[in-house]
Design an enzyme around this catalytic site. Sequence first.
Site, short mmCIF file in Angstrom:
data_model
loop_
_atom_site.label_atom_id
_atom_site.label_comp_id
_atom_site.label_asym_id
_atom_site.label_seq_id
_atom_site.Cartn_x
_atom_site.Cartn_y
_atom_site.Cartn_z
N TRP A 100 -29.37 -18.31 64.74
CA TRP A 100 -28.37 -18.55 63.69
C TRP A 100 -28.68 -19.83 62.93
O TRP A 100 -28.51 -19.89 61.71
CB TRP A 100 -26.96 -18.57 64.27
CG TRP A 100 -26.67 -17.27 64.98
CD1 TRP A 100 -26.48 -17.09 66.32
CD2 TRP A 100 -26.62 -15.95 64.40
NE1 TRP A 100 -26.30 -15.75 66.60
CE2 TRP A 100 -26.38 -15.04 65.44
CE3 TRP A 100 -26.76 -15.46 63.09
CZ2 TRP A 100 -26.27 -13.66 65.23
CZ3 TRP A 100 -26.63 -14.09 62.87
CH2 TRP A 100 -26.40 -13.21 63.93
N ASP A 167 -21.68 -25.01 62.54
CA ASP A 167 -21.38 -23.60 62.74
C ASP A 167 -20.82 -23.48 64.16
O ASP A 167 -21.56 -23.58 65.13
CB ASP A 167 -22.66 -22.76 62.57
CG ASP A 167 -22.45 -21.29 62.93
OD1 ASP A 167 -21.32 -20.91 63.30
OD2 ASP A 167 -23.43 -20.53 62.84
N LYS A 191 -15.11 -14.03 67.71
CA LYS A 191 -15.30 -14.37 69.11
C LYS A 191 -14.01 -14.97 69.67
O LYS A 191 -13.30 -14.31 70.40
CB LYS A 191 -16.46 -15.36 69.30
CG LYS A 191 -17.83 -14.71 69.10
CD LYS A 191 -18.41 -15.08 67.80
CE LYS A 191 -19.90 -14.91 67.66
NZ LYS A 191 -20.46 -13.59 67.73
N1 PMP Z 1 -23.42 -18.11 63.77
C1 PMP Z 1 -23.27 -17.85 65.07
C2 PMP Z 1 -23.32 -18.99 66.05
C3 PMP Z 1 -23.09 -16.54 65.51
O1 PMP Z 1 -22.95 -16.28 66.82
C4 PMP Z 1 -23.06 -15.48 64.56
C5 PMP Z 1 -22.81 -14.04 64.94
N2 PMP Z 1 -22.87 -13.70 66.22
C6 PMP Z 1 -23.22 -15.81 63.22
C7 PMP Z 1 -23.39 -17.13 62.86
C8 PMP Z 1 -23.21 -14.75 62.16
O2 PMP Z 1 -21.92 -14.31 61.99
P1 PMP Z 1 -21.53 -13.10 61.05
O3 PMP Z 1 -22.03 -11.86 61.69
O4 PMP Z 1 -20.03 -13.19 61.03
O5 PMP Z 1 -22.12 -13.32 59.71
#
Ligand code: PMP
Length: 355
Positions: A100, A167, A191
């Site tokens: 991420w 994030d 989450k």
């Molecule tokens: N950042 C983190 C730490 C994540 O765990 C995730 C998704 N699991 C995301 C970003 C991406 O999120 P989204 O699918 O809502 O775009």
Amino acid sequence: MKKIHNFSAGPAILPEEVIRKSAEAVLNFNDTGLSLIEVSHRTKDFEDVMDKARNLVKELLGLGNDYEVVYLQGGASLQFYMLPLNLLKTKGAYINTGTWASLAIGEAKKVGNVEVIASSEDKKFTYIPKQFTVPKDADYLHYTSNNTIYGTQWKTVPECDIPLVCDMSSDIFSQRFDAKKFSLIYAGAQKNMGPAGATMVLFRKDIMGKSGRTLPSMLDYEVHASKDSMFNTPSVFSVYVSMLTLQWLKDNGGLAWIERINQMKGDAFYKELDQNPMFEGTVEKEDRSYMNATFLLKNAGLESEFEKMLKEASISGLKGHRSVGGYRASMYNALPLESVNVLTSVMREFANKFA
Ligand code: PMP
């Protein structure tokens, strides 16, 4: 309903009472005789929901009027791009701790100058970098507090004199922390704070308006904040469930309460992992995540036996992310300690049978 122990990494387990209340609201919202998903977001009833959700975020994190909270759409992934668009003028500093964070870096590079000041890619993201210098001329430092896929988590907030942005998609509201150290935090709701479809962003008001860009309205934090997160139609259902989830957290004792429970769950899981001869952890012990515990079966040939036992115990969602394999026990806020105890007893039983 059959009890399932839901270890899914996200969308993830929500408190049962939140799911029940959400189901009721879908049938009859606030006794209006209308469904939550068929009323205008401009009704007083829904405006109250949005206000309450935004206020609960601030209340749980101890933030005052110098912060704004908005609920947006587009997932945390849109934030990878929207954030630099709003904040990056000279340069964005990033720490790369996994998938991420890498995606956030990639999107920021489309906007402007990026300096990756530390990375754990050299060891397949199995640790959190400890040594780095934050450049004074960067507009902000971005990091990912919990690495959902690799199973590492920051145990301290990085020291920095420039605006700190994070994030927190996979560990927000899981423990106490000093939210005032942050200039901006974003988190996909799916989450610890609700279902998919809403992304919460909080930010200090004074960091905005400095990029020198004319922003598209939908990608401008200030536009959303100035309209109380109702610039356009919000994800009504997701915001409602998020409000209920935060209310559940507050009613039970807030971050201090959930931190204790999450600590017990993580301690119970890692204790078993460390003493069980059949399994091994995949990351540095000191950097282990208390939200997503990643581990491997030492003898991959026994996979189907282990998975059969998991199924018999009604354990669901334990498969590791498709990019890394193995197993991942996601122990988000709504997962009861009892579910972790069921998992550790299956691991023990498995060792008794096959070790
Ligand atoms: N950042 C983190 C730490 C994540 O765990 C995730 C998704 N699991 C995301 C970003 C991406 O999120 P989204 O699918 O809502 O775009």
